[in-house]
Enzyme design. Structure first.
Site, PDB file in Angstrom:
ATOM      1  N   CYS A   1       0.864  -1.178   0.000  1.00  0.00           N
ATOM      2  CA  CYS A   1       0.000   0.000   0.000  1.00  0.00           C
ATOM      3  C   CYS A   1       0.901   1.228   0.000  1.00  0.00           C
ATOM      4  CB  CYS A   1      -0.910   0.008   1.226  1.00  0.00           C
ATOM      5  SG  CYS A   1      -1.880   1.517   1.391  1.00  0.00           S
TER       6      CYS A   1
ATOM      7  N   HIS B   1      -3.331  -3.651 -10.604  1.00  0.00           N
ATOM      8  CA  HIS B   1      -4.129  -2.463 -10.904  1.00  0.00           C
ATOM      9  C   HIS B   1      -4.662  -2.539 -12.320  1.00  0.00           C
ATOM     10  CE1 HIS B   1      -3.010  -0.086  -7.312  1.00  0.00           C
ATOM     11  NE2 HIS B   1      -1.913  -0.827  -7.378  1.00  0.00           N
TER      12      HIS B   1
ATOM     13  N   GLU C   1     -10.516   0.382  -4.311  1.00  0.00           N
ATOM     14  CA  GLU C   1      -9.429  -0.485  -3.863  1.00  0.00           C
ATOM     15  C   GLU C   1      -9.925  -1.877  -3.530  1.00  0.00           C
ATOM     16  OE1 GLU C   1      -6.149   0.635  -1.437  1.00  0.00           O
ATOM     17  OE2 GLU C   1      -6.832   2.707  -1.323  1.00  0.00           O
TER      18      GLU C   1
ATOM     19  N   CYS D   1      -4.799   6.403  -3.119  1.00  0.00           N
ATOM     20  CA  CYS D   1      -4.145   5.099  -3.277  1.00  0.00           C
ATOM     21  C   CYS D   1      -2.782   5.347  -3.900  1.00  0.00           C
ATOM     22  CB  CYS D   1      -4.991   4.174  -4.152  1.00  0.00           C
ATOM     23  SG  CYS D   1      -4.218   2.564  -4.464  1.00  0.00           S
TER      24      CYS D   1
ATOM     25  N   GLY E   1      -1.852   2.922  -6.646  1.00  0.00           N
ATOM     26  CA  GLY E   1      -2.729   3.246  -7.769  1.00  0.00           C
ATOM     27  C   GLY E   1      -2.246   4.456  -8.539  1.00  0.00           C
TER      28      GLY E   1
END
Length: 310
Positions: free
Chosen positions: A106, A190, A244, A253, A256
């Site tokens: 993360c 992703h 997410e 994110c 992301g």
């Protein structure tokens, strides 16, 4: 305790031990947020085993009956992993999402963990973190606040993302509509799709309905997927909203945002250094051409500290 504090057993239950409630323990924590993506941070350096079960993590992340958060992040002791420069890891990082699942990494969380480590007195100048996505190296700016993170080399080979897309960018049908998706792994999968400003606003309003359809499109993304919807404002500026995997709509994110810039460069939409606007604020993302690595810079802040019985 006096004798009157204990009820005498009935004849039917004579000799049967009363049920004993599980022992509770007090857990110290600190709550951090990076652009509104919020996490409960736990100092777990005394053991390689997580101090909370997935069920306990879900309960603590509940925003009505718990502390509230997008996930719980554990700072663990180092292991034998080494970074790109050959430096040995100085700590490890694991995460449990608000739904009890465990993601590989993360980006906003690693910035929060870096500030957490600094607040605990660790030397963040030499901080090298082992994660399930590999080795990550964050650098905390003097005085805290901003953190620059070497997020590593992105993966775009479809089977490694993992995705069944026939190539890195390909059409996918979701909700009865064809979407052009770019699959990128930043240690976690992703799916990035670029849309017009008008469609971007409509998707933002409909994200709670659309998001789960993308996340759980198992025929295309067998490990589920984080989905970013993006509109390009300029060669060095984009905006995104994200659904997410395991957390739903979040205000930011980090992985992301990194995936978005990689996808934007691959499809000829932006330069290599881009300001990514998220609902919670901006991240500066650079996909460095010389070393192929992605660098993320953004804030992380302490919200509050506390303790809770679990």
């Amino acid at each position: 305790m006096t004798a009157t504090d204990v009820a005498a057993p009935s004849a039917a239950g004579a000799g049967v031990a009363p049920a004993v409630a599980p022992a509770q323990r007090c857990l110290a924590f600190r709550k951090y947020q990076g652009l509104g993506n919020d996490f409960i941070l736990v100092d777990n350096r005394d053991s390689a085993e997580l101090s909370l079960s997935p069920a306990e993590a879900v309960a603590l992340c509940d925003r009505h009956t718990g502390i509230g958060g997008d996930g719980i992040i554990f700072l663990l002791p180092p292991n034998a992993a080494t970074g790109a420069a050959g430096d040995a890891c100085t700590a490890s990082m694991r995460i449990i999402n608000s739904d009890g699942s465990e993601p590989e990494m993360c980006g906003n969380g690693v910035r929060c963990l870096a500030v957490f480590a600094a607040d605990l007195g660790m030397d963040t100048a030499t901080l090298v973190l082992d994660t399930l996505a590999g080795v990550i190296v964050p650098t905390v700016a003097p005085g805290g606040g901003a953190v620059r993170v070497d997020m590593g080399v992105p993966v775009t080979d479809p089977p490694a993302v993992p995705t069944t897309l026939p190539e890195t960018t390909a059409p996918v049908t979701v909700d009865g509509k064809a979407w052009t998706m770019t699959g990128v792994s930043m240690g976690n999968p992703h799916a990035v799709t670029f849309v017009s400003p008008e469609d971007f606003d409509a998707i933002d309003k409909d994200l709670e309905r659309l998001g789960p359809q993308f996340e759980n499109l198992s025929s295309v993304f067998p490990a589920r997927v984080n989905t970013e919807f993006v509109t390009v404002d300029a060669p060095d500026a984009v905006r995104m909203v994200v659904w997410e995997r395991g957390a739903g709509r979040t205000r930011a994110c980090g992985t992301g945002a990194c995936a978005v810039v990689v996808a934007a460069v691959l499809t000829g939409r932006t330069e290599r250094t881009v300001t990514v606007g998220l609902p919670g604020g901006d991240l500066l993302i650079e996909w460095n051409e010389a070393d192929g690595r992605v660098y993320m810079t953004g804030p992380a802040e302490l919200a509050f500290t506390g303790s809770v019985m679990v």
